[in-house]
Scaffold this motif. Structure first.
Motif, short mmCIF file in Angstrom:
data_model
loop_
_atom_site.label_atom_id
_atom_site.label_comp_id
_atom_site.label_asym_id
_atom_site.label_seq_id
_atom_site.Cartn_x
_atom_site.Cartn_y
_atom_site.Cartn_z
N ARG A 150 4.67 6.50 -1.38
CA ARG A 150 5.28 6.94 -0.12
C ARG A 150 6.59 6.18 0.07
O ARG A 150 6.76 5.36 0.96
N GLU A 193 0.84 4.13 -2.96
CA GLU A 193 0.54 5.53 -2.64
C GLU A 193 1.76 6.43 -2.81
O GLU A 193 1.72 7.60 -2.40
N ARG A 218 8.73 6.73 3.46
CA ARG A 218 8.20 6.01 4.62
C ARG A 218 8.45 4.51 4.48
O ARG A 218 8.79 3.83 5.46
N PHE A 219 8.29 3.99 3.27
CA PHE A 219 8.58 2.58 3.01
C PHE A 219 10.02 2.26 3.38
O PHE A 219 10.29 1.30 4.11
N ARG A 278 0.83 -1.21 0.00
CA ARG A 278 0.00 0.00 0.00
C ARG A 278 0.86 1.26 0.00
O ARG A 278 0.54 2.24 -0.69
N LEU A 279 1.94 1.25 0.77
CA LEU A 279 2.84 2.40 0.77
C LEU A 279 3.43 2.63 -0.62
O LEU A 279 3.55 3.77 -1.08
N ARG A 280 3.78 1.57 -1.30
CA ARG A 280 4.33 1.71 -2.65
C ARG A 280 3.27 2.23 -3.62
O ARG A 280 3.57 3.05 -4.50
#
Length: 218
Positions: A144, A142, A147-148, A138-140
């Motif tokens: 981000r 979005e 943060r990842f 999900r981070l990827r």
């Protein structure tokens, strides 16, 4: 930011975090070989081999599926994420439950009858790894990347710190406490044991009555 520049920057961030993480994990190999015997390190290597297979199996390829379905217009990304995460959670709990039920015969089959807890730890680690794979996806999705990378490096740093704590500090503390307990118990053992006295009774007697016909020290 242009799409090409964003692609290059995110690729660099993801790649750098992966390279740094693998390098830091590689630094643990000398620690393992120094700490463990050949047989003990063989156990670590064997379970790492199992982990490579089960990590793929327990993920069910849902990372790729999440990327695919969240882009569809008729799908709500939040619902896609919740459904995939719920499925992974249920299957991971079922996996841990199955291992918990059959861990004793499995340990016998794998020739670790004295350490069935290895399988319980192994199942718990794999389950957590499978469940956390989707939040990283999900981070990827979005974009981000920072943060990842930060979470990944924090995870790797925590792993290294725990390895150093348990394999170096705890082992030395255990060895030190054992030595201290040994030193503390020795005086009492000496006090209760039959220690030789000086001068020996026989030698003392012979000194006094060596020339006496009634001497029975011999």
């Amino acid at each position: 930011m242009s799409p090409l520049r964003q692609l290059v920057s995110q690729t660099a961030i993801y790649g750098l975090s992966s390279i740094v993480g693998r390098f830091l994990n590689y630094l643990l190999v000398p620690l393992y070989t120094y700490t463990y015997t050949a047989g003990e390190y063989g156990v670590v290597s064997e379970f790492y081999a199992y982990a490579g297979f089960f990590a793929v199996l327990l993920a069910f390829g849902l990372e790729t599926g999440y990327f695919r379905f969240r882009q569809r217009d008729d799908m709500d990304p939040a619902r896609v994420y919740a459904g995939a995460l719920g499925f992974l959670t249920l299957t991971s709990l079922a996996f841990v439950g199955a291992v918990a039920v059959f861990h004793a015969p499995l340990a016998d089959w794998l020739r670790y009858p004295d350490h069935p807890e290895y399988l319980l730890w192994f199942a718990a680690i794999l389950a957590l790894d499978a469940v956390t794979a989707l939040p990283f996806a999900r981070l990827r999705s979005e974009n981000r990347a920072w943060r990842f990378a930060g979470i990944k490096l924090t995870e790797i740093g925590l792993t290294i710190a725990l390895n150093l704590f348990f394999l170096l500090y705890c082992r030395r503390a255990e060895a030190g406490s054992w030595a201290a307990s040994l030193l503390m118990t020795r005086p009492s053992a000496w006090a209760t044991s039959s220690l030789p006295t000086w001068p020996p009774a026989a030698a003392s007697c012979c000194c006094c009555c060596r020339n006496s016909a009634a001497c029975r020290c011999a």
